[in-house]
Motif scaffolding. Sequence first.
Motif, PDB file in Angstrom:
ATOM      1  N   ARG A 230      50.811   1.080 -14.731  1.00  0.00           N
ATOM      2  CA  ARG A 230      49.439   1.962 -15.473  1.00  0.00           C
ATOM      3  C   ARG A 230      50.510   3.202 -16.306  1.00  0.00           C
ATOM      4  O   ARG A 230      50.314   2.749 -17.521  1.00  0.00           O
ATOM      5  CB  ARG A 230      48.553   2.533 -14.508  1.00  0.00           C
ATOM      6  CG  ARG A 230      47.367   1.122 -13.647  1.00  0.00           C
ATOM      7  CD  ARG A 230      47.125   0.919 -14.722  1.00  0.00           C
ATOM      8  NE  ARG A 230      45.764   0.254 -13.979  1.00  0.00           N
ATOM      9  CZ  ARG A 230      45.924  -1.227 -13.069  1.00  0.00           C
ATOM     10  NH1 ARG A 230      47.209  -2.159 -13.662  1.00  0.00           N
ATOM     11  NH2 ARG A 230      44.878  -1.402 -12.603  1.00  0.00           N
ATOM     12  N   LEU A 231      51.306   3.967 -15.574  1.00  0.00           N
ATOM     13  CA  LEU A 231      52.368   4.445 -16.261  1.00  0.00           C
ATOM     14  C   LEU A 231      52.668   4.213 -17.153  1.00  0.00           C
ATOM     15  O   LEU A 231      52.520   4.560 -18.699  1.00  0.00           O
ATOM     16  CB  LEU A 231      53.357   5.486 -15.004  1.00  0.00           C
ATOM     17  CG  LEU A 231      52.835   6.092 -14.371  1.00  0.00           C
ATOM     18  CD1 LEU A 231      53.959   6.112 -13.399  1.00  0.00           C
ATOM     19  CD2 LEU A 231      52.412   7.681 -14.966  1.00  0.00           C
ATOM     20  N   GLU A 232      53.383   2.857 -18.030  1.00  0.00           N
ATOM     21  CA  GLU A 232      53.986   1.740 -18.421  1.00  0.00           C
ATOM     22  C   GLU A 232      52.742   1.687 -19.719  1.00  0.00           C
ATOM     23  O   GLU A 232      53.311   1.750 -20.857  1.00  0.00           O
ATOM     24  CB  GLU A 232      54.623   0.639 -18.051  1.00  0.00           C
ATOM     25  CG  GLU A 232      55.866   1.514 -17.516  1.00  0.00           C
ATOM     26  CD  GLU A 232      56.565   0.667 -16.547  1.00  0.00           C
ATOM     27  OE1 GLU A 232      56.749  -1.289 -17.111  1.00  0.00           O
ATOM     28  OE2 GLU A 232      57.504   0.351 -15.883  1.00  0.00           O
ATOM     29  N   GLU A 233      51.573   1.026 -18.595  1.00  0.00           N
ATOM     30  CA  GLU A 233      50.522   1.431 -20.045  1.00  0.00           C
ATOM     31  C   GLU A 233      50.243   2.352 -21.237  1.00  0.00           C
ATOM     32  O   GLU A 233      50.155   2.096 -22.071  1.00  0.00           O
ATOM     33  CB  GLU A 233      49.472   0.668 -19.270  1.00  0.00           C
ATOM     34  CG  GLU A 233      49.703  -1.068 -18.986  1.00  0.00           C
ATOM     35  CD  GLU A 233      48.662  -1.568 -18.351  1.00  0.00           C
ATOM     36  OE1 GLU A 233      47.094  -0.596 -17.838  1.00  0.00           O
ATOM     37  OE2 GLU A 233      47.546  -3.268 -17.474  1.00  0.00           O
ATOM     38  N   MET A 234      50.046   3.279 -20.141  1.00  0.00           N
ATOM     39  CA  MET A 234      49.952   4.903 -20.789  1.00  0.00           C
ATOM     40  C   MET A 234      51.037   5.443 -21.463  1.00  0.00           C
ATOM     41  O   MET A 234      51.340   6.326 -22.798  1.00  0.00           O
ATOM     42  CB  MET A 234      49.268   5.776 -19.978  1.00  0.00           C
ATOM     43  CG  MET A 234      48.321   5.369 -19.530  1.00  0.00           C
ATOM     44  SD  MET A 234      48.317   6.229 -17.062  1.00  0.00           S
ATOM     45  CE  MET A 234      47.898   7.993 -18.180  1.00  0.00           C
ATOM     46  N   GLY A 235      52.451   4.360 -21.817  1.00  0.00           N
ATOM     47  CA  GLY A 235      53.427   4.932 -22.932  1.00  0.00           C
ATOM     48  C   GLY A 235      53.860   5.710 -22.257  1.00  0.00           C
ATOM     49  O   GLY A 235      55.105   6.609 -23.127  1.00  0.00           O
ATOM     50  N   HIS A 236      54.237   6.168 -20.777  1.00  0.00           N
ATOM     51  CA  HIS A 236      55.339   7.079 -20.463  1.00  0.00           C
ATOM     52  C   HIS A 236      56.157   5.931 -19.832  1.00  0.00           C
ATOM     53  O   HIS A 236      56.253   6.109 -18.215  1.00  0.00           O
ATOM     54  CB  HIS A 236      54.269   7.694 -19.104  1.00  0.00           C
ATOM     55  CG  HIS A 236      52.742   8.838 -19.133  1.00  0.00           C
ATOM     56  ND1 HIS A 236      53.141   9.974 -20.135  1.00  0.00           N
ATOM     57  CD2 HIS A 236      51.786   7.953 -19.510  1.00  0.00           C
ATOM     58  CE1 HIS A 236      52.067  10.472 -20.118  1.00  0.00           C
ATOM     59  NE2 HIS A 236      50.991   9.435 -20.294  1.00  0.00           N
TER      60      HIS A 236
END
Length: 332
Positions: A230-236
């Motif tokens: 989810r963090l990667e999906e959010m661009g983090h």
Amino acid sequence: MKFKSLKKVLLASLTLTLLLGVGATASAGYKLSDEVTTATPALLAATEIGLKTNENPALAALPNKDAILVMSFGTTFTDTRAKTIDATVNAIKANHPGVKVVTAFTSHIIIDRIKAKEGITYPTPEEALAQLKAEGYSRVAMASLDIIPGIEYDYKNAVYQTHKNNFKKATFSTPLMYWQGQEGQADDITATMEALSTQFPKLGKNDAVLVMAHGTPHPANAYYAVMQDRLEEMGHDNVLIFSVEGWPHLETVIPKLKAKGIKNVTLMPLMMVAGDHANNDMAGDEPDSFKSILEKEGFKVSAYVHGLGENPAVQKLFVDKAEQAWDALQAK
């Protein structure tokens, strides 16, 4: 090939639905299909996931007298307890003026140490429920301050299952992260990662945040992989999760930091309170602390030593979970 694979998945899903009669309802939980009229106790137990509700017909004549029980592992760190657990419980109380709200800790060691050091006695969940029953409370909404549905949450669920029929009605909410966006359900993971991101510092290309989770031998340790997704999906892309006692380890993420060319690291705990793990294992000056290990690897390290319960956005999510249990208690 992709279409054929998707068709197989849909057929398998349909077969399971027909066999079990399970259908998604509101985001609070699941229930069996109305067409299932001869469900065995084993099937009922297996499909009792999400927010739980129990009514005891033998106590139906009792007048309604409602209470809320908030359960936490607890902490001996007085300051962080006030800023996290107490603050969250007070927020729950603010939503229910005149309603009895009890805080219980599951750690007997913490309970004993707080009593010896501060003279404050916290009950265990079992003791709290016994006291509520003795005081004539007939209905209780139970809420958890757990992060994931691991061992601690399973213990609280066992308490609920053991004591639910002592009350006319009992409900039990899910932990901070439970649903993962399954069809018809909320995405607790995304909501929590969005709340967590409000405390991230501004990151340059050579900067990263390492989020320290507790870790568990329980299969719920897999939640950390979903959080990372989810963090990667959010661009983090420069925010990585590792754990103290589970997977991934710090040694798992250090090579990733180096591959990204990271020079500066901010450590922060993914825990309700900033207790021993956050102050010592994460940010301590001892040679084996995560901060020291990272410094030896050449990184410049800073530490954000605050529990999730201090984050207003996260605190609201916990309050919302408690509200789900309360709403289920009031539902006809």
